[in-house]
Enzyme design. Structure first.
Site, PDB file in Angstrom:
ATOM      1  N   LYS A   1       7.957 -12.630  -8.069  1.00 10.00           N
ATOM      2  CA  LYS A   1       7.001 -12.918  -8.606  1.00 10.00           C
ATOM      3  C   LYS A   1       7.163 -13.512  -9.862  1.00 10.00           C
ATOM      4  O   LYS A   1       8.362 -13.672 -10.510  1.00 10.00           O
ATOM      5  CB  LYS A   1       6.575 -11.339  -9.138  1.00 10.00           C
TER       6      LYS A   1
ATOM      7  N   MET B   1      -0.003  -9.054 -16.635  1.00 17.49           N
ATOM      8  CA  MET B   1       0.120  -8.442 -15.172  1.00 17.49           C
ATOM      9  C   MET B   1      -0.389  -6.624 -14.850  1.00 17.49           C
ATOM     10  O   MET B   1      -0.048  -6.223 -14.282  1.00 17.49           O
ATOM     11  CB  MET B   1       1.681  -7.730 -14.762  1.00 17.49           C
TER      12      MET B   1
ATOM     13  N   SER C   1      -1.019  -6.575  -9.501  1.00 14.66           N
ATOM     14  CA  SER C   1      -0.770  -8.753 -10.005  1.00 14.66           C
ATOM     15  C   SER C   1       0.226  -9.219  -8.890  1.00 14.66           C
ATOM     16  O   SER C   1       0.052 -10.132  -9.999  1.00 14.66           O
ATOM     17  CB  SER C   1      -0.315  -8.496 -11.571  1.00 14.66           C
TER      18      SER C   1
ATOM     19  N   ILE D   1       2.878  -1.134 -11.142  1.00 11.93           N
ATOM     20  CA  ILE D   1       2.450   0.147 -12.062  1.00 11.93           C
ATOM     21  C   ILE D   1       2.067   0.912 -11.815  1.00 11.93           C
ATOM     22  O   ILE D   1       1.411   2.206 -12.666  1.00 11.93           O
ATOM     23  CB  ILE D   1       2.814  -0.689 -13.402  1.00 11.93           C
TER      24      ILE D   1
ATOM     25  N   SER E   1       0.114  -3.127  -8.274  1.00 10.74           N
ATOM     26  CA  SER E   1       0.113  -4.487  -7.870  1.00 10.74           C
ATOM     27  C   SER E   1       0.923  -4.710  -6.551  1.00 10.74           C
ATOM     28  O   SER E   1       1.375  -6.129  -7.067  1.00 10.74           O
ATOM     29  CB  SER E   1       0.754  -4.604  -9.561  1.00 10.74           C
TER      30      SER E   1
END
EC number: 3.5.1.4
Length: 541
Positions: free
Chosen positions: A133, A182, A208, A229, A232
């Site tokens: 990521k 994000m 995300s 979080i 995601s």
């Protein structure tokens, strides 16, 4: 660098495309038209890839490592094949943010030489291409996190997880797209634009970690790493029908990763693996923990990998809905059919009420904007980048005082204790089975609710998103769409926008939740469940 934010972003996109070798650009004659929504069969059917390239990119990470460690396949040829497949995935889904093709080749060559001269692989991930990521820092490479002002700001250090994986023999070859900061459940930003779902490009790949999920679903990565979080990892896995593990904070290292909300610690971000099999989640998790990351990251917990021995029969609590949003018909059907199969296999299933879920989700949202959106604004302002419409909640937020924040954190802890007490009150409960999201997937810009995942971030419970084996079906799900009273305004909005035609044939994921720091147990529970659902490839726990 140009002065206007639009020009900076355009230059970054052009540089990304320029990093793709000319031979890997798709000729117009074979490039799928925009009207072709599912592009996952393109690699096998287009003849753009050789049979050898298809073979090299066909295996899961664990099986691929066997070929690499034995020397049957070279790290160079595997890296080259994955670089090419990722380049094509980007052209069809816009899933990448950085390419590291030259670095991947040189790393792979060094690994091949190490194996040749020593007769031993460098480590447990010898030669394995791993996608990352965008927010994982690699020295000398941008981590824009979707912000224009962070373009051409290369990292000066590696994230701790990057160091650990490299030492284990991993080959880094791409970084993947994320939404702005994000903090959106769909992957779109002003730098790279929107990532599409390769199973249906009219639908979102989630966020995300949506660049990761799109790349993996296309077959451009055998194993990727994302973060979570508020969902995601689990949301994009659900949108594309792949596997992921959201660990509790402290099991995997987070030090040195970039964040759009740096310093926000009322709810912690974690990272975890994304893959096409449960076996590969186990591989990643065990490798990371056995590297003793607590010696490098001061907030990692010194918990070695634990062998778990569960009986063949589990006690699971099923949460049909969270009291705020009723899942859409495909998800309800998948959960019902899964529960029926597990009961038929002898597992005990009890009901779970979503007590506290609505308030916990509200608190999560308030934590995210406790600074009144100032952090995001401070990153947008230097180049005059505008707020994206998906970030309206942050733009309109008012800053919370310290006293108010402390009060909210105290309430969070009380709610976590109440949830723990409820769990303890169900004798022998192994885990909770529930939706990952209300959707199979959903049209771009229509993802409205993250409560099913976000609550478990606040609780810091281990959670796994896995494909149930059920797919959305226009006929089977149409009647159910007409027979449900909304639970809330957002529920009415989601129900009103549900389109059985749009999501037909999309995979449906479910979520398996364990207690805090129960990564090994959750993985083994999933192993048992998949066997009884008849969709299991043996994992090496």
């Amino acid at each position: 660098m140009p002065e206007k934010w639009e020009d900076i972003a355009a230059l970054k996109r052009n540089l990304l495309l320029a990093s793709i070798p000319p031979d890997w650009f798709l000729p117009d004659a074979i490039k799928p038209p925009d009207s072709q929504l599912n592009v996952t069969r393109f690699p096998a059917e287009s003849r753009f890839f050789t049979s050898r390239e298809l073979e090299l990119t066909s295996l899961g990470a664990a099986s691929l490592l066997e070929k690499l460690a034995s020397g049957a396949w070279s790290a160079v040829e595997v890296a080259e094949a994955y670089c090419k497949r990722a380049a094509v995935a980007h052209q069809l889904t816009n899933c990448l943010s950085e390419t590291l093709f030259d670095t991947a080749r040189s790393t792979a060559a060094a690994l091949d030489e190490h194996l040749r001269t020593t007769g031993r692989p460098k480590g447990p991930l010898h030669g394995l291409p791993i996608s990352l990521k965008d927010n994982f820092n690699i020295m000398g490479v941008d981590s824009t996190v979707g912000f224009v002002s962070w373009v051409n700001q290369p990292a000066t250090y590696d994230s701790t997880l990057v160091q650990l994986l490299r030492n284990a023999g991993a080959v880094f070859y791409v970084k993947t797209n994320v939404p702005t900061a994000m903090m959106i459940a769909e992957t779109v930003n002003n730098v790279f634009g929107r990532t599409l779902n390769p199973l249906n490009r009219a639908l979102t790949s989630g966020g995300s970690s949506g660049g990761e999920s799109a790349l993996i679903a296309f077959g451009g990565s055998a194993l990727g790493v994302g973060t979570d979080i508020g969902g995601s990892l689990r949301i994009p896995a659900a949108c594309t029908g792949i596997f992921t593990l959201r660990p509790s904070f402290g099991r995997f290292p987070t030090l040195g990763a970039k964040s759009g909300l740096a310093g926000q610690e009322a709810v912690q971000s974690v990272n975890g693996p994304m893959a096409r099999s449960l076996e590969d989640l186990v591989l990643f998790s065990k490798t990371v923990v056995e590297a003793r990351p607590w010696l490098a990251d001061p907030r990692c917990l010194p918990i070695p990998w634990r062998e778990v021995s569960l009986g063949r029969k589990l006690k699971l609590a099923v949460m049909w809905h969270d009291g705020v949003v009723m899942p859409t018909p495909p998800v309800r059907r998948a959960l019902r059919e899964t529960v029926e199969q597990l009961q038929a296999a002898g597992h005990e299933v009890v009901e779970w009420r979503a007590e506290g879920h609505e308030r916990i989700a509200e608190i999560l949202g308030r934590f995210f904007v406790a600074d009144g959106g100032k952090t995001v604004k401070s990153i947008l302002d230097p180049v005059g980048e505008p707020w994206r419409p998906e970030m309206a909640y942050y733009k309109a937020a008012s800053e919370m005082g310290v006293a108010e924040l402390w009060k909210l954190q105290a309430e969070r802890t009380e709610l976590c204790k109440a949830y723990l007490d409820r769990w303890n009150g169900v004798a022998g409960l192994d885990g909770i089975l529930c939706p990952t999201t209300p959707y199979a997937s959903v049209a771009h810009q229509d993802f409205k609710y993250v409560g099913y995942t976000g609550v478990f971030n606040v609780l810091d419970y281990t959670a796994l998103s896995f494909p149930s084996g059920v797919t959305a079906h226009r006929e089977l799900d149409r009647a159910a769409a007409e027979a449900h009273a909304p639970l809330s305004d957002v529920c009415a909005e989601i129900s009103g926008s549900y389109n059985e035609e749009a999501v037909h044939d999309m995979p449906v994921n479910l979520q398996l939740v364990g207690r805090r720091l129960e990564e090994e147990k959750v993985l083994q529970m999933a192993d048992i469940i998949l066997k009884d659902l008849g969709m299991h490839a043996p994992s090496r726990t």
